[in-house]
Structure formats: structure tokens, C-alpha cells
Design an enzyme around this catalytic site. Structure first.
Site, PDB file in Angstrom:
ATOM      1  N   HIS A   1     -30.507  18.627  -2.424  1.00  0.00           N
ATOM      2  CA  HIS A   1     -29.747  19.974  -2.619  1.00  0.00           C
ATOM      3  C   HIS A   1     -29.020  20.137  -3.865  1.00  0.00           C
ATOM      4  CE1 HIS A   1     -30.958  21.430   1.531  1.00  0.00           C
ATOM      5  NE2 HIS A   1     -30.435  20.018   1.894  1.00  0.00           N
TER       6      HIS A   1
ATOM      7  N   LYS B   1     -16.045   0.977  -4.338  1.00  0.00           N
ATOM      8  CA  LYS B   1     -15.657  -0.401  -4.804  1.00  0.00           C
ATOM      9  C   LYS B   1     -16.407  -0.581  -6.173  1.00  0.00           C
ATOM     10  CE  LYS B   1     -13.669  -1.288  -2.730  1.00  0.00           C
ATOM     11  NZ  LYS B   1     -12.849  -0.909  -1.628  1.00  0.00           N
TER      12      LYS B   1
ATOM     13  N   TRP C   1       3.375   1.026 -13.396  1.00  0.00           N
ATOM     14  CA  TRP C   1       2.254   1.766 -13.433  1.00  0.00           C
ATOM     15  C   TRP C   1       2.663   3.228 -13.723  1.00  0.00           C
ATOM     16  CZ3 TRP C   1       0.434   6.263 -10.885  1.00  0.00           C
ATOM     17  CH2 TRP C   1      -0.885   6.380 -10.933  1.00  0.00           C
TER      18      TRP C   1
ATOM     19  N   CYS D   1       4.564   0.377  -9.366  1.00  0.00           N
ATOM     20  CA  CYS D   1       5.657  -0.141 -10.004  1.00  0.00           C
ATOM     21  C   CYS D   1       6.361  -1.301  -8.732  1.00  0.00           C
ATOM     22  CB  CYS D   1       6.554   0.760 -10.505  1.00  0.00           C
ATOM     23  SG  CYS D   1       6.115   1.785 -11.449  1.00  0.00           S
TER      24      CYS D   1
ATOM     25  N   ASN E   1      11.414   2.212  -9.553  1.00  0.00           N
ATOM     26  CA  ASN E   1      10.011   2.590  -9.052  1.00  0.00           C
ATOM     27  C   ASN E   1      10.020   3.980  -8.055  1.00  0.00           C
ATOM     28  OD1 ASN E   1       7.621   2.455  -7.512  1.00  0.00           O
ATOM     29  ND2 ASN E   1       8.346   1.140  -5.895  1.00  0.00           N
ATOM     30  N   GLY E   2       9.252   4.742  -8.518  1.00  0.00           N
ATOM     31  CA  GLY E   2       9.249   5.884  -7.785  1.00  0.00           C
ATOM     32  C   GLY E   2       9.012   6.996  -8.793  1.00  0.00           C
TER      33      GLY E   2
ATOM     34  N   ARG F   1       1.134  -4.028  -8.095  1.00  0.00           N
ATOM     35  CA  ARG F   1       1.554  -2.466  -7.789  1.00  0.00           C
ATOM     36  C   ARG F   1       1.641  -1.976  -8.973  1.00  0.00           C
ATOM     37  NH1 ARG F   1       4.892  -2.343  -3.284  1.00  0.00           N
ATOM     38  NH2 ARG F   1       5.846  -0.523  -4.005  1.00  0.00           N
TER      39      ARG F   1
ATOM     40  N   LYS G   1      -2.262  -1.616  -6.599  1.00  0.00           N
ATOM     41  CA  LYS G   1      -2.500  -1.363  -5.096  1.00  0.00           C
ATOM     42  C   LYS G   1      -1.833  -0.649  -4.392  1.00  0.00           C
ATOM     43  CE  LYS G   1      -4.584  -4.266  -1.992  1.00  0.00           C
ATOM     44  NZ  LYS G   1      -5.891  -3.843  -1.642  1.00  0.00           N
TER      45      LYS G   1
ATOM     46  N   GLU H   1     -18.061   3.659   0.580  1.00  0.00           N
ATOM     47  CA  GLU H   1     -17.181   2.889   0.318  1.00  0.00           C
ATOM     48  C   GLU H   1     -17.753   1.931  -0.672  1.00  0.00           C
ATOM     49  OE1 GLU H   1     -14.129   2.133   0.767  1.00  0.00           O
ATOM     50  OE2 GLU H   1     -14.275  -0.218   0.410  1.00  0.00           O
TER      51      GLU H   1
ATOM     52  N   GLU I   1     -14.343   1.516  -8.930  1.00  0.00           N
ATOM     53  CA  GLU I   1     -12.983   1.198  -9.444  1.00  0.00           C
ATOM     54  C   GLU I   1     -13.012  -0.134  -9.993  1.00  0.00           C
ATOM     55  OE1 GLU I   1     -11.584  -0.146  -4.811  1.00  0.00           O
ATOM     56  OE2 GLU I   1     -10.047   0.390  -6.195  1.00  0.00           O
TER      57      GLU I   1
HETATM   58  O1  M6R Z   1      -2.764   1.117   1.486  1.00  0.00           O
HETATM   59  P1  M6R Z   1      -3.677   2.136   1.852  1.00  0.00           P
HETATM   60  O2  M6R Z   1      -4.712   1.667   2.504  1.00  0.00           O
HETATM   61  O3  M6R Z   1      -2.709   3.385   2.245  1.00  0.00           O
HETATM   62  O4  M6R Z   1      -4.264   2.541   0.418  1.00  0.00           O
HETATM   63  C1  M6R Z   1      -5.267   3.621   0.105  1.00  0.00           C
HETATM   64  C2  M6R Z   1      -5.886   3.548  -0.860  1.00  0.00           C
HETATM   65  O5  M6R Z   1      -5.258   3.837  -2.282  1.00  0.00           O
HETATM   66  C3  M6R Z   1      -6.992   2.247  -1.117  1.00  0.00           C
HETATM   67  O6  M6R Z   1      -7.667   2.207   0.073  1.00  0.00           O
HETATM   68  C4  M6R Z   1      -7.599   2.422  -2.415  1.00  0.00           C
HETATM   69  O7  M6R Z   1      -8.712   3.402  -2.068  1.00  0.00           O
HETATM   70  C5  M6R Z   1      -8.476   0.974  -2.384  1.00  0.00           C
HETATM   71  N1  M6R Z   1      -7.813   0.245  -3.637  1.00  0.00           N
HETATM   72  C6  M6R Z   1      -9.817   1.043  -2.752  1.00  0.00           C
HETATM   73  O8  M6R Z   1     -10.437  -0.098  -2.759  1.00  0.00           O
END
Ligand code: M6R
Length: 600
Positions: free
Chosen positions: A500, A481, A73, A2, A99-100, A27, A595, A477, A484
Site C-alpha cells: 500500500h 532499537k 539534555w 538532565c 532540570n526541567g 539523563r 534515558k 521495536e 536509535e
Molecule cells: O521510561 P519509559 O519507559 O517511560 O520511557 C519511554 C521511552 O522514552 C523509551 O522506551 C524509549 O523509547 C527507549 N529509549 C527506546 O529504547
């Protein structure tokens, strides 16, 4: 999660608020709203969806020089117009954005608001109803706001307007980020300086449990006990062009392409006048005093931490554990005698990581934050900070922050090793320079990555990434990517682990992307590829020059073997990008995500 904005001044506030919200969309982007206040009262416009959808419902004829806005969000209550902020008190006098998460909202509702009919399913609405309740009981608005804040448990960044007084926005913060921006004859409120860069670069940071009365000519910060706080503004060192897409179709692609530049910037920022890598001696001392380092992070930052562990253990000879923040909080391992905590976070605002930082600080342990955002919560609250210098990362999918985190961890490890008198047989400055050049070549291979994405991922429902040693971490990673942003079920596995259990999932045509950049496991990972091929998989091997075979789909130019994650991730980022594009997904704003994850 948010984003909130506010404006009080002379100009019409609508466009300033909407443009601010567009900058905060990273956000949260499932619904949005603004409320503006003029002599005819308050006007609220809300809509499910993006800011573009909100724009459609804002009445252009309403002019008002005071307003607040929110992009959401969802945590409590589905994304809908009714649950979108701003929320209003029963009489409509007070209007608020938040926000929160208010953890005790159900208790507050039961104890104070039994006679009030709430309109939304949100935790937020109790705040605005409580303010009205206290005002109705005879308190002035500032005192009613203060009393309300004293009751709240959880996290909040709040902006509140009163339709009976156009001269002030009431603001408060606890755990969620919030800044007040200063202008000439106007002031603004924003979750992030980026939002209001259009009107000012002068900001005042707010601390937890502070409330602020913002008028067009003044900003009065008070502690909840009533004490007035005097705080100087700072200049936000952001360039407006850093937060624009320019000619790129998506921020993600722009940010992937920025990686070579970020590598070079990091080398420069961490070099002394003699060209040697350098880090604040206090940090190095803390590293060398520690008998064990605990890296705490989430998502992509956690994946960078896994790579960083290798550097610190192999080069600086200090044992390292890497933990997912949300687990560490509730399931703390037995700690060593002299631990040092390293928090890795692009945003510096991630609530899960912050919860651990608060715990470990209480236990008296030192903390170092590695972040992209100077002045962020995790940076402020840690003893030391190392900056990523990656420039704003706006796409939800993290790319340049990941490689920047790895580079900074490599620098930290080599400088620590040197301080210990450990001789390393390579020059990291030179190696990172090579990395930057190779990254450039990889960024130029977009056509090939687009082809791979089309061929392997256009219609598949799942995809596996396999690797061994450090390649395994990059596979985690790469899979994150891909899943998501393209919504393909993607998982990263250690090559040896397939037999396994996971190999049962391999079917005719299942795409398996294998990384082969490590000489000591090259034969083994190729053996694992054979195993999946024998069960029908469609393999795509990405290898390193010198280790390649004829069957490889793409060969990355050779770099230092410990630093391969910095380059092998680039094809995976591009493949994920093009897969998402082919599948018609919203690359920069994938569903259900945001984000900056500021709720636990
Ligand atoms: O701001 P941060 O690095 O603490 O965020 C952690 C994760 O939320 C962030 O890396 C998330 O996994 C990414 N959006 C993935 O691309």
C-alpha cells in the site's frame, strides 16, 4: 532529562559531584558543569560534551566542601559551554542548576528582568536572575527563592548556592525528580539515588512544590506556603554492582544478557508460596471491574503495551486500547464507561505519560503503573503499581525493561483470567521458564548476530522490518532499537501493508528483516518477503522452530506462540547493537537522546 547533584559536608566535593554526574549521564549528555563554593567564592567549571570532557576543565587545585553539578539534555538553547549549567546571577552571587522546563520563562524575563542582560539562551537562567532580583529588593535568600518558585510554571528540580553563605544548598522540585540523600556530617542532592550511592543509601523523597534547605547536618523541607514537612528517609535498595558495567563493553550488551535472569526473577517475585502466580487482589478487582483498559506509554514501553493488549484481550477477555501518551493527552478518544488506565514506563518519570496520568486522575479514573522504579513519580501517583524487577536499566536503548514489561503484562492477564474463572490451557510459570532458557541460547548466538549486522547493515542507509500479527509489534521495536543507536533509517511494517505504499522504497540490496514466528500468518509473511525480493531486497528471515524453511537466516527455538515477542526481540536487539558498533556509534549514549524523558 538532565541530571543534577549537590554535596554539602566536610570533604572536597569535586570528585563526589563528578562521579555522581557520571552515574546520571543517562539523563542527558550534551554538556555538563559543576560549581563549588569555598572561602574564596564560587568556582564554576562547564564544558560542552560528556562528563569526561568536563573533568578536563575542572581545576584540581580548587578544594571546596559545597557544590552542585548538572549534566544536560538541551531543550532551550543549543548544547554549548555557555548554555551548560550551572548558571549564575548577574553579580555572580547565586549559582544554580536546573532540570526541567520553565514554560513561562519568556514572560518572566519580560516582566521582571528587562534590566538584566541574560548570558545564555536557556529558560533556566531566569530562575537564578529572579532570586538575585528579589534579594536585591530586600528579601532574605530563602524568601527570595520561595517567591521565585511561586512564579515558575513548568517543571523543575533545582539546586542553588549562595556565595555569601557556604552553609546551605537551596533545593526545590516540581514534576522533575529529586531526592535528598542523608549522610553522617554531610548531605547530598540527586536526581536519582544511583548518583550518590557512592556515599549514602538513605534518601528522603521530595514532593512537588516543596523547597528544601540542605545543610551538612540538617534537611528542612517546606511547602511553598511555609509549612514544615516531616518525612522519614528510606533505604535505596540498589546494589552498587547493578549500576556498573563490569567486564561488558557497554551497558546495552550487559542488559541484553541479563534478560534470562530477569525472567526468572519476575517468576519468583510474582509467585506465592504454592508456586502460583499472584497479583495484589485490588489490582485484579480493578481489572475485572473495567469495561475497557487503556494502556498509555511511549517508545519501547508502548511497543510492550501492544503485545500486552493481546494477552489481556485473548486471555482475560477485556477489550484494550493502546495509546502513545503524547498523542492521548491532546487527542483523547471517547472513553468507555468504566475505564482502567495502565501506564507502562521503565523509568516511571516520563513526562508525556505523567501528563495523561494527571488528566485521568482528575477525571476520577483508576490507574495502574507498571514500572521498573519503585517510588518513581508514575508509581507514586497511580493507585496501584506492578514492578518489573529488571534492575537498573542504564543504556538509553531499552532492552531488559521491554521483555520484563511483556512478562509482567502476561502475568497480569493470566491472573485476571483465572480470577474470572477462565481456564487457560498452559502454565505461564512453565512457559516463562522455557522463555528464560531460550533467551540464554539467543544471548549465546552473539557471533551469528554480529555476522548478520555486518553483512546487512554495515553500510546501508535504511532497513525495513516486516512481520504480521504480534511479529509486527516486535518489528516496531526492532526498528526503534536499530534507528536509535545506529542512526540507520529503520521502520517496522505490517507485512500486508507494504504493497500500500512502502514497497516503493525497496531498491536493489535494501535490507528487509522479516519475523516469521506465527503459524497462522507464516505463509502470508513469506509471500511478503517474496514481493520485496522481487524488487531487489536483501531478506533476512528470522523464524521459529517448526515454521522454518531453507531460506531462513536464523531459527529461534520454539516457545508458546503468544509469548514469542519475549524471544524474537533478542536477535533484533543484538543485531542493532552490533550494527551500531560497526558504524562506530556510541551505543549506550546515542546522539540527541536521553534515558529518562522528563520533558513533554
Ligand atoms: O521510561 P519509559 O519507559 O517511560 O520511557 C519511554 C521511552 O522514552 C523509551 O522506551 C524509549 O523509547 C527507549 N529509549 C527506546 O529504547
Amino acid at each position: 532529562m538532565c541530571g543534577i547533584v549537590g554535596y554539602i559536608g566536610e570533604q572536597d566535593s569535586k570528585e563526589i559531584l563528578l562521579r555522581g554526574l557520571e552515574k546520571l549521564e543517562y539523563r542527558g549528555y550534551d554538556s555538563a558543569g559543576i560549581a563549588v563554593l569555598n572561602e574564596n567564592g564560587v568556582h564554576v567549571f562547564k564544558e560542552k560534551g560528556r562528563i569526561a570532557d568536563l573533568r578536563e576543565v575542572v581545576n584540581p587545585d580548587v578544594e571546596a566542601s559545597v557544590g552542585i553539578g548538572h549534566t544536560r539534555w538541551a531543550t532551550h538553547g543549543a548544547p554549548s559551554r555557555v548554555n551548560a549549567h550551572p548558571h549564575q546571577s548577574a553579580s555572580g552571587r547565586f549559582t544554580l542548576v536546573h532540570n526541567g522546563v520553565i514554560e513561562n520563562y519568556a514572560i518572566l524575563k519580560r516582566e521582571y528582568l528587562q534590566d538584566v542582560e541574560l548570558k545564555s539562551d536557556t529558560d533556566t537562567e531566569v530562575i537564578v536572575q529572579l532570586v538575585e532580583k528579589f534579594v536585591n529588593s530586600g528579601l532574605d535568600v530563602e524568601e527570595a527563592f520561595r517567591q521565585t518558585l511561586m512564579l515558575l510554571k513548568g517543571s523543575y528540580a533545582i539546586a542553588l548556592i549562595d556565595s555569601e553563605n557556604k552553609d546551605v544548598i537551596y533545593v526545590a522540585k516540581n514534576k522533575s525528580p529529586l531526592l535528598v540523600g542523608l549522610g553522617d556530617g554531610f548531605n547530598v542532592v540527586a536526581s536519582d539515588a544511583m548518583a550518590m550511592l557512592q556515599v549514602t543509601n538513605q534518601y528522603v523523597e521530595l514532593m512537588d512544590k516543596e523547597m528544601v534547605m540542605v545543610t551538612k547536618n540538617s534537611v528542612t523541607i517546606k511547602k511553598l506556603d511555609g509549612n514544615i514537612i516531616d518525612r522519614d528517609p528510606y533505604t535505596a535498595e540498589l546494589d552498587a554492582s547493578d549500576i556498573e558495567k563490569g567486564t561488558y563493553p557497554h551497558y546495552m550488551l550487559k542488559e541484553i544478557d541479563e534478560q534470562p535472569l530477569v525472567m526468572r526473577r519476575i517468576i519468583q517475585k510474582y509467585q506465592d508460596e504454592n508456586g502460583h502466580l499472584t497479583i495484589d487482589p485490588e489490582i485484579i478487582e480493578a481489572m475485572n471491574e473495567a469495561d475497557r483498559i487503556y494502556i498509555i506509554a511511549c517508545g519501547t514501553s508502548y511497543h510492550a503495551g501492544l503485545v500486552g493488549k493481546q494477552f489481556i484481550e485473548k486471555w482475560a477477555k477485556i477489550p484494550v486500547e493502546v495509546h502513545v501518551a503524547s498523542e492521548f493527552s491532546y487527542n483523547m478518544p471517547l472513553l468507555s464507561e468504566r475505564p482502567l488506565f495502565i501506564y507502562i514506563s521503565q523509568s516511571g518519570e516520563t513526562a508525556d505519560s505523567r501528563a495523561v496520568l494527571v488528566q485521568t486522575k482528575e477525571m476520577g479514573y483508576k490507574a495502574l503503573t507498571i514500572t521498573n522504579v519503585p517510588g518513581s513519580t508514575l508509581s507514586r501517583e497511580a493507585d496501584y503499581t506492578l514492578l518489573l524487577h529488571a534492575g537498573p536499566e542504564i543504556a538509553v536503548a531499552s532492552t531488559k525493561a521491554y521483555t520484563a514489561q511483556i512478562a509482567v503484562l502476561a502475568i497480569l492477564a493470566t491472573v485476571t483470567a483465572k480470577a474470572k474463572g477462565i481456564e487457560l490451557d498452559f502454565d505461564l510459570v512453565k512457559e516463562l521458564g522455557i522463555i528464560a532458557n531460550v533467551m540464554e541460547m539467543l544471548c549465546d548466538a552473539k557471533e551469528e548476530m554480529e555476522k548478520i549486522a555486518r553483512e546487512y547493515l554495515a553500510t546501508t542507509r535504511n532497513c525495513f522490518f516486516i512481520g504480521r500479527a504480534v511479529d509486527f509489534y516486535v518489528c516496531l521495536e526492532g526498528a526503534l532499537k536499530l534507528k536509535e543507536i545506529s542512526y540507520i533509517q529503520a521502520e517496522g511494517f505490517a507485512g500486508g501493508e507494504l504493497k500500500h505504499g512502502t514497497i516503493a522504497l525497496i531498491e536493489e540490496g535494501t535490507p528487509v528483516i522479516a519475523l516469521a514466528t506465527q503459524e497462522h500468518v507464516n505463509l502470508s509473511i513469506r509471500g511478503n518477503v517474496k514481493e520485496v525480493v522481487a524488487r531487489g531486497a536483501n531478506p533476512c528471515i528470522i523464524s521459529m522452530k517448526g515454521l522454518e524453511t531453507e531460506e531462513d537466516r536464523y531459527v529461534i527455538p520454539a516457545v508458546h506462540p503468544m509469548l514469542t515477542p519475549l524471544v524474537s526481540v533478542v536477535p533484533l536487539q543484538l543485531i542493532a547493537y552490533y550494527a551500531a558498533l560497526h558504524r562506530g556509534c556510541d551505543v549506550d549514549k546515542p546522539r540527541n537522546l536521553a534515558k529518562s524523558v522528563t520533558v513533554e
